[in-house]
Design an enzyme around this catalytic site. Structure first.
Site: not given
Ligand code: MRU
Length: 357
Positions: A55, A57, A95, A202, A243, A253-254
């Site tokens: 995982r 990007a 994804r 994460q 990402d 992003n996350k």
């Protein structure tokens, strides 16, 4: 002065020749177990990407590049290009948010389509060579982002990061963590607060693990603590990855990153985004056009096998959010630092990096 930075693990690599396989550190098992996963088929690669065994990007871009090799190597006579196109569609769907994935598969396809007159064997070998070039390019890109970003870090600073944008999210030393590793290697004293990053943790499982392995001082906090810690004046700058970045500098992003950016803005803390140009999607004028992955409800209600919500509760589970460019102090790419990003500045950076759009 830039010391070489060696991290004591490898995120993923291709083992052997065309008949080889991908070996990756199975990230779902971290930090308790360091297990290597062998991936030999496209469907195994799709599964590894979807489950977040690999995982981040840039890392899923590298993985997808090798996924193309897994797809085309058994193509029948005269069918390599056709199989490559089908493999690209399958991998791209694994994804949706990180654009590096489709960037890598498109790069390989474009390369093959440009090899007019090449026979099947040459096309297959070219796929592996190009996938390896993507991996090597990513290592170099991380190093360059690290060097640019480290100029923004002063001796004695404490940084905050969200999710994992480190070595485990790339084929090199990371995006957001690259300036931190570089500053550390240059002898600057740096410390990091790592957001735990709900729901898949994460930050807790991966960022704190890799920073500890690298000997960088790290302190873990829950996501909800970040505003408090900034309010206490403990954070000198925020560094996050991305990402997908829209042409106007909006940053995806996350999930949780947007809240960190709002909090940083409120507390006058610089908010830096570190990402390669392969994360910039010039086809999207602004961040509201970025597709946001939704993950299964169980990742929130019973993450890691432990039920923490009522059965049948309704859940909304976007995996990413978008921070408007207005909240971004700078975007650090391999070609330099874009301060206060906007469309004109992002286009200039793309041109400087030789990206046609
Ligand atoms: O769902 P993940 O773990 O793939 O999300 C990763 C992130 O959001 C990272 O911050 C981003 O990919 C940048 S990685 C260098």
């Amino acid at each position: 002065m830039n010391a070489k930075i060696e991290l004591p693990f490898e995120t993923l690599s291709w083992i052997g020749n065309l008949d080889g396989h991908v070996q990756m550190l199975e990230q779902t098992r971290l930090p308790l177990e360091e297990v290597q996963l062998e991936v030999r088929t496209v469907s195994e690669m799709v599964d590894a990407i979807y489950r977040l065994a690999v995982r981040g990007a840039p890392a899923i871009g590298v993985a997808a590049g090798y996924g193309m090799v897994l797809g085309i190597r058994s193509a029948g006579p005269g069918e390599v290009l056709e199989v490559a196109r089908a493999t690209k569609s399958t991998l791209d769907a694994s994804r949706p948010t990180a654009v590096n994935l489709s960037w890598a598969t498109a790069r390989i396809l474009r390369h093959l389509e440009g090899l007019e007159g090449a026979d099947d064997a040459a096309l297959k070998q070219a796929t592996l060579d190009e996938a390896r070039a993507i991996q090597e390019g990513d290592e170099d890109t991380c190093r360059r982002m690290g060097e640019h970003g480290a100029t923004l870090i002063q001796d004695g600073w404490t940084l905050l990061t969200h999710c994992n944008a480190g070595a485990l999210a790339t084929a090199g030393m990371g995006t957001a963590l690259a300036p931190i590793y570089t500053a550390h290697a240059q002898g600057k004293r740096v410390a990091v607060f790592a957001d735990e990053t709900r729901p898949l943790l994460q930050g807790a499982r991966i960022t704190s693990w890799e920073l500890m392995k690298a000997g960088v001082e790290v302190r873990l906090i829950t996501d909800g603590m970040a505003a408090r810690v900034m309010g206490e004046g403990k954070i000198d700058a925020v560094f996050v990855g991305s990402d997908r970045i829209a042409r106007n500098g909006d940053v995806c992003n996350k999930i949780g990153t947007y809240g960190v950016a709002i909090s940083a803005h409120h507390h006058n803390v610089p908010f830096h985004v570190v990402a390669p140009l392969s994360t910039v999607d010039p086809s999207l004028a602004s961040g509201d056009l970025i597709p946001i992955e939704e993950r299964p409800a169980e990742e929130i209600t019973e993450g890691f096998g432990n039920r923490t919500a009522p059965r049948d509760v309704q859940v909304y589970a976007p995996a990413f959010d978008v921070t408007p460019a207005a909240l971004v102090t700078s975007i650090i790419t391999e070609v330099g630092i874009v301060e206060a990003p906007d469309t004109a500045k992002m286009e200039r950076a793309l041109r400087e990096g030789g990206v046609s759009f």
